[in-house]
Design a protein around this motif. Structure first.
Motif, PDB file in Angstrom:
ATOM      1  N   GLU A 107       0.876  -1.185   0.000  1.00 53.37           N
ATOM      2  CA  GLU A 107       0.000   0.000   0.000  1.00 53.37           C
ATOM      3  C   GLU A 107       0.899   1.215   0.000  1.00 53.37           C
ATOM      4  O   GLU A 107       1.765   1.351   0.889  1.00 53.37           O
ATOM      5  N   GLY A 108       0.728   2.049  -0.997  1.00 57.26           N
ATOM      6  CA  GLY A 108       1.597   3.228  -1.114  1.00 57.26           C
ATOM      7  C   GLY A 108       3.056   2.837  -1.191  1.00 57.26           C
ATOM      8  O   GLY A 108       3.912   3.552  -0.651  1.00 57.26           O
ATOM      9  N   GLY A 109       3.340   1.722  -1.832  1.00 59.59           N
ATOM     10  CA  GLY A 109       4.734   1.277  -2.022  1.00 59.59           C
ATOM     11  C   GLY A 109       5.299   0.512  -0.837  1.00 59.59           C
ATOM     12  O   GLY A 109       6.357  -0.100  -0.929  1.00 59.59           O
ATOM     13  N   ARG A 110       4.618   0.511   0.313  1.00 58.39           N
ATOM     14  CA  ARG A 110       5.102  -0.162   1.520  1.00 58.39           C
ATOM     15  C   ARG A 110       4.435  -1.514   1.679  1.00 58.39           C
ATOM     16  O   ARG A 110       3.258  -1.660   1.314  1.00 58.39           O
ATOM     17  N   LEU A 111       5.144  -2.461   2.195  1.00 59.20           N
ATOM     18  CA  LEU A 111       4.548  -3.785   2.406  1.00 59.20           C
ATOM     19  C   LEU A 111       3.344  -3.696   3.351  1.00 59.20           C
ATOM     20  O   LEU A 111       3.405  -3.015   4.372  1.00 59.20           O
ATOM     21  N   SER A 112       2.252  -4.349   2.952  1.00 56.04           N
ATOM     22  CA  SER A 112       1.054  -4.267   3.801  1.00 56.04           C
ATOM     23  C   SER A 112       0.460  -5.644   4.108  1.00 56.04           C
ATOM     24  O   SER A 112      -0.492  -5.742   4.884  1.00 56.04           O
ATOM     25  N   GLY A 113       0.978  -6.689   3.498  1.00 59.66           N
ATOM     26  CA  GLY A 113       0.442  -8.016   3.784  1.00 59.66           C
ATOM     27  C   GLY A 113       1.254  -9.111   3.130  1.00 59.66           C
ATOM     28  O   GLY A 113       2.041  -8.860   2.207  1.00 59.66           O
ATOM     29  N   VAL A 114       1.102 -10.329   3.661  1.00 59.51           N
ATOM     30  CA  VAL A 114       1.715 -11.511   3.042  1.00 59.51           C
ATOM     31  C   VAL A 114       0.578 -12.424   2.604  1.00 59.51           C
ATOM     32  O   VAL A 114      -0.298 -12.774   3.410  1.00 59.51           O
ATOM     33  N   VAL A 115       0.593 -12.773   1.315  1.00 62.82           N
ATOM     34  CA  VAL A 115      -0.451 -13.643   0.771  1.00 62.82           C
ATOM     35  C   VAL A 115       0.033 -15.083   0.865  1.00 62.82           C
ATOM     36  O   VAL A 115       1.077 -15.425   0.301  1.00 62.82           O
ATOM     37  N   THR A 116      -0.710 -15.910   1.587  1.00 63.07           N
ATOM     38  CA  THR A 116      -0.340 -17.322   1.686  1.00 63.07           C
ATOM     39  C   THR A 116      -1.415 -18.152   0.981  1.00 63.07           C
ATOM     40  O   THR A 116      -2.477 -17.644   0.622  1.00 63.07           O
ATOM     41  N   ARG A 149      12.030 -12.489  -7.461  1.00 60.35           N
ATOM     42  CA  ARG A 149      11.772 -12.121  -8.862  1.00 60.35           C
ATOM     43  C   ARG A 149      10.332 -11.674  -9.054  1.00 60.35           C
ATOM     44  O   ARG A 149      10.038 -10.784  -9.842  1.00 60.35           O
ATOM     45  N   GLN A 150       9.408 -12.297  -8.304  1.00 57.64           N
ATOM     46  CA  GLN A 150       7.983 -11.925  -8.425  1.00 57.64           C
ATOM     47  C   GLN A 150       7.783 -10.462  -8.008  1.00 57.64           C
ATOM     48  O   GLN A 150       6.851  -9.810  -8.414  1.00 57.64           O
ATOM     49  N   LEU A 151       8.685  -9.961  -7.151  1.00 55.44           N
ATOM     50  CA  LEU A 151       8.550  -8.604  -6.610  1.00 55.44           C
ATOM     51  C   LEU A 151       9.429  -7.607  -7.357  1.00 55.44           C
ATOM     52  O   LEU A 151       9.558  -6.454  -6.952  1.00 55.44           O
ATOM     53  N   GLY A 152      10.081  -8.085  -8.425  1.00 54.44           N
ATOM     54  CA  GLY A 152      10.956  -7.202  -9.194  1.00 54.44           C
ATOM     55  C   GLY A 152      12.305  -6.979  -8.520  1.00 54.44           C
ATOM     56  O   GLY A 152      13.000  -6.015  -8.822  1.00 54.44           O
ATOM     57  N   ILE A 153      12.682  -7.888  -7.606  1.00 53.68           N
ATOM     58  CA  ILE A 153      13.969  -7.756  -6.904  1.00 53.68           C
ATOM     59  C   ILE A 153      14.940  -8.775  -7.483  1.00 53.68           C
ATOM     60  O   ILE A 153      14.623  -9.962  -7.570  1.00 53.68           O
ATOM     61  N   ARG A 154      16.134  -8.293  -7.863  1.00 51.21           N
ATOM     62  CA  ARG A 154      17.138  -9.202  -8.428  1.00 51.21           C
ATOM     63  C   ARG A 154      18.052  -9.692  -7.306  1.00 51.21           C
ATOM     64  O   ARG A 154      18.785  -8.896  -6.717  1.00 51.21           O
ATOM     65  N   PHE A 155      17.992 -10.982  -7.026  1.00 48.00           N
ATOM     66  CA  PHE A 155      18.844 -11.548  -5.971  1.00 48.00           C
ATOM     67  C   PHE A 155      19.621 -12.724  -6.571  1.00 48.00           C
ATOM     68  O   PHE A 155      19.087 -13.810  -6.761  1.00 48.00           O
ATOM     69  N   PRO A 156      20.915 -12.501  -6.892  1.00 44.70           N
ATOM     70  CA  PRO A 156      21.685 -13.591  -7.520  1.00 44.70           C
ATOM     71  C   PRO A 156      21.947 -14.724  -6.526  1.00 44.70           C
ATOM     72  O   PRO A 156      22.521 -14.508  -5.467  1.00 44.70           O
ATOM     73  N   GLN A 157      21.503 -15.895  -6.895  1.00 45.97           N
ATOM     74  CA  GLN A 157      21.581 -17.046  -5.987  1.00 45.97           C
ATOM     75  C   GLN A 157      21.780 -18.299  -6.829  1.00 45.97           C
ATOM     76  O   GLN A 157      21.205 -18.418  -7.911  1.00 45.97           O
ATOM     77  N   ALA A 158      22.576 -19.229  -6.328  1.00 47.18           N
ATOM     78  CA  ALA A 158      22.776 -20.502  -7.023  1.00 47.18           C
ATOM     79  C   ALA A 158      22.737 -21.621  -5.991  1.00 47.18           C
ATOM     80  O   ALA A 158      23.213 -21.445  -4.875  1.00 47.18           O
ATOM     81  N   ALA A 159      22.156 -22.745  -6.374  1.00 42.14           N
ATOM     82  CA  ALA A 159      22.068 -23.866  -5.432  1.00 42.14           C
ATOM     83  C   ALA A 159      23.010 -24.991  -5.873  1.00 42.14           C
ATOM     84  O   ALA A 159      23.053 -25.355  -7.048  1.00 42.14           O
ATOM     85  N   GLY A 195      19.050  -7.936   4.801  1.00 43.49           N
ATOM     86  CA  GLY A 195      18.780  -6.503   4.903  1.00 43.49           C
ATOM     87  C   GLY A 195      17.431  -6.155   4.303  1.00 43.49           C
ATOM     88  O   GLY A 195      16.823  -6.947   3.567  1.00 43.49           O
ATOM     89  N   GLU A 196      16.973  -4.951   4.642  1.00 44.16           N
ATOM     90  CA  GLU A 196      15.692  -4.482   4.101  1.00 44.16           C
ATOM     91  C   GLU A 196      15.913  -4.025   2.659  1.00 44.16           C
ATOM     92  O   GLU A 196      16.915  -3.392   2.340  1.00 44.16           O
ATOM     93  N   ILE A 197      14.954  -4.354   1.810  1.00 41.92           N
ATOM     94  CA  ILE A 197      15.058  -3.975   0.400  1.00 41.92           C
ATOM     95  C   ILE A 197      14.430  -2.584   0.240  1.00 41.92           C
ATOM     96  O   ILE A 197      13.226  -2.404   0.494  1.00 41.92           O
ATOM     97  N   ALA A 198      15.251  -1.630  -0.196  1.00 45.26           N
ATOM     98  CA  ALA A 198      14.804  -0.225  -0.227  1.00 45.26           C
ATOM     99  C   ALA A 198      13.568  -0.043  -1.104  1.00 45.26           C
ATOM    100  O   ALA A 198      12.688   0.765  -0.793  1.00 45.26           O
ATOM    101  N   ALA A 199      13.479  -0.823  -2.180  1.00 47.51           N
ATOM    102  CA  ALA A 199      12.361  -0.645  -3.118  1.00 47.51           C
ATOM    103  C   ALA A 199      11.029  -1.091  -2.507  1.00 47.51           C
ATOM    104  O   ALA A 199       9.958  -0.693  -2.995  1.00 47.51           O
ATOM    105  N   VAL A 200      11.079  -1.946  -1.481  1.00 44.89           N
ATOM    106  CA  VAL A 200       9.848  -2.435  -0.840  1.00 44.89           C
ATOM    107  C   VAL A 200      10.003  -2.278   0.671  1.00 44.89           C
ATOM    108  O   VAL A 200      10.313  -3.248   1.379  1.00 44.89           O
ATOM    109  N   PRO A 201       9.794  -1.069   1.205  1.00 41.66           N
ATOM    110  CA  PRO A 201       9.964  -0.906   2.651  1.00 41.66           C
ATOM    111  C   PRO A 201       9.122  -1.921   3.424  1.00 41.66           C
ATOM    112  O   PRO A 201       7.962  -2.171   3.075  1.00 41.66           O
ATOM    113  N   GLY A 202       9.743  -2.507   4.433  1.00 43.73           N
ATOM    114  CA  GLY A 202       9.046  -3.528   5.226  1.00 43.73           C
ATOM    115  C   GLY A 202       9.391  -4.942   4.790  1.00 43.73           C
ATOM    116  O   GLY A 202       9.027  -5.898   5.480  1.00 43.73           O
ATOM    117  N   PHE A 203      10.090  -5.081   3.660  1.00 44.76           N
ATOM    118  CA  PHE A 203      10.445  -6.428   3.161  1.00 44.76           C
ATOM    119  C   PHE A 203      11.933  -6.674   3.429  1.00 44.76           C
ATOM    120  O   PHE A 203      12.791  -5.954   2.911  1.00 44.76           O
TER     121      PHE A 203
END
Ligand SMILES: Cc1cc2nc3c(=O)[nH]c(=O)nc-3n(C[C@H](O)[C@H](O)[C@H](O)COP(=O)(O)OP(=O)(O)OC[C@H]3O[C@@H](n4cnc5c(N)ncnc54)[C@H](O)[C@@H]3O)c2cc1C
Length: 441
Positions: free
Chosen positions: A191-200, A223-233, A380-388
């Motif tokens: 809501e207004g760019g800030r995290l407001s809920g978690v959908v389960t 990726r669903q949130l538009g955040i690039r997090f380089p990770q390999a398993a 750390g908190e992701i600046a693009a999605v405060p609260g995440f």
């Protein structure tokens, strides 16, 4: 065959609202939820499968400072204290013991590296003892071999992977938090760019704070949130032998094979660093960033198969919030063991410790180790999605530093003085530079 794991109760009802929602019930997620609940926050922990069922029950159980990268050492040191304190605070048993870790070697080069680390660690107050040939051979007498030298780190220890995450989850319940298993988080609302809920999959929890401690699933969720997090398993295979009084040290590392005493008296046996890289679209996407890591570790890594592709944790696909997601199709990542590695591990173990010849293999399993390009977790908190808040990419070290990571996450959420300097962990570093310094060990 899955790794042994204790059960924990699921809370009957998903709350409509919470002060914080933690996504992922591995060791990092449970400790984050625990420290948040201790600060009086109303916490809901959602886990798509079972508490601890992925990496956090499949590991060796080492909680070590020894040979730790300088960026992670402060968190490792704090974590050892927190492991101890958790038992006293909660009355729950994670199996943690400061049994000390023993490293033995016949290589001058390896010993010189350990000596350099000893000199560095001494400056930051960490005690570790270099062993000469006679001392190493005496401490490693169960091997019946002559060693050139070794290291003993007396303040390090092990916890029990089968009971640790469930024990912390029980402590969350005691503090009034809720724990929801078979409950995948599909995404978030803002809501207004800030995290407001978690959908389960079972409904939405209104909250201003969500912690993603999703292990190997974190990058595809981001990726669903538009955040690039380089990770390999990396798929790592490991075996356990039945209990038997064969007089082995509690935790022994050698270049050929490492053994760790388990809570049931049996031993976990594995080859350090060895694993398979299953090619997936995500691996290909991030491969330029992982180049330095793969160059440094190429000797112990081998190409895998389609296992990772079929598991779905590294999918590049977009999913909807109102339909089942890959997390619901794969409740527990339980990849196939690499049989060749298991055979090699067993033969090396028998060669190192002849008494193992008469003890049967009780189980073998594999786990996906989620790694970042520099081998240091992203917290750390992701600046693009405060609260995440992101907390993943523990690169094969997350079990031991789980308490410190959970504490740091709670500090970030509540604005308390951070338990360690949070800057080396912030995920922003992956945006700012393509290649960071790869962790030494
Ligand atoms: C063979 C092996 C040996 C290892 N040895 C050691 C060791 O000796 N010492 C050490 O410190 N570390 C070791 N590690 C690494 C360590 O196990 C991991 O770093 C650590 O367990 C990571 O914890 P985690 O909570 O981040 O992830 P995980 O334990 O993988 O937990 C993540 C959880 O999130 C859940 N999840 C993901 N997405 C969602 C979603 N959308 N909704 C709900 N739930 C979700 C998953 O189901 C999973 O349970 C080893 C790992 C392996 C595989």
């Amino acid at each position: 065959m899955p790794a042994p794991l204790k059960l924990v109760d699921t809370s009957p009802k998903l709350p409509e609202a919470a002060d914080a929602v933690v996504i992922g019930g591995g060791i990092v997620g449970v400790f984050a939820a625990y420290y948040l609940a201790r600060r009086g926050m109303k916490v809901a922990l959602v886990e798509k499968g079972r508490i601890g069922a992925e990496q956090s029950s499949r590991n060796w159980g080492w909680c070590r400072q020894q040979n730790r990268d300088a960026r992670e050492l402060p968190m490792a040191t704090k974590s050892l204290d927190l492991w101890e304190r958790f038992a006293a605070e909660s009355g729950e048993d994670t199996g943690f013991r400061r049994c000390g870790l023993l490293y033995l070697s016949t290589s001058e080069e390896e010993l010189a590296g350990w000596a350099r680390w000893r000199d560095f660690a001494r400056n930051v107050g960490v005690t570790t003892h270099m062993l000469n040939g006679a001392q190493a051979s005496e401490r490693g007498r169960a091997t019946g071999k002559r060693w050139k030298g070794g290291v003993f780190s007396p303040t390090d220890g092990t916890a029990d992977p089968a009971s640790a995450a469930p024990a912390v989850a029980r402590a969350i319940l005691k503090l009034g938090g809720t724990v929801h298993q078979s409950c995948a988080a599909r995404g978030i609302e803002t809501e207004g760019g800030r995290l407001s809920g978690v959908v389960t999959e079972h409904g939405t929890i209104r909250t201003k704070t969500a912690v993603l401690a999703g292990g190997a699933w974190a990058s595809s969720f981001c990726r669903q949130l538009g955040i690039r997090f380089p990770q390999a398993a990396i798929r790592s295979s490991i075996l356990a032998v039945s209990p038997g009084s064969i007089g082995l040290p509690d935790a022994l590392h050698t270049a050929a094979v490492s053994v760790t005493r388990r809570a049931d008296g049996g031993y976990t046996v594995a080859i350090s660093g060895r694993g398979r890289v299953d090619p997936t679209p995500q691996q290909l996407r991030f491969s330029p960033q992982f180049l330095p890591m793969f160059v440094k570790r190429w000797r112990s890594l081998a190409p895998g198969g389609l296992e990772g592709f079929h598991s779905g944790h590294e999918t590049l696909a977009r999913w909807r919030l109102d339909a089942p997601t890959p997390m619901e199709r794969m409740r527990i990542l339980d990849p196939a063991v690499d049989k060749a590695t298991i055979r090699l591990t067993h033969s090396r173990a028998v060669d190192l410790l002849p008494p193992l010849k008469n003890i049967s293999i009780a189980a073998a399993w594999a786990g996906y180790i989620d790694s970042t390009p520099d081998g240091v977790p992203g917290i750390g908190e992701i600046a693009a999605v405060p609260g995440f808040i992101l907390a993943a990419g523990f690169s094969g070290h997350g079990f031991g530093i789980g308490p410190g990571a959970g504490h740091l996450i709670a500090d970030i959420v509540t604005g308390n003085e951070p338990i360690v300097d949070p800057r080396p962990y912030h995920p922003d570093r992956f945006r700012k530079s393509a290649w960071g310094k790869v962790a030494d060990f």
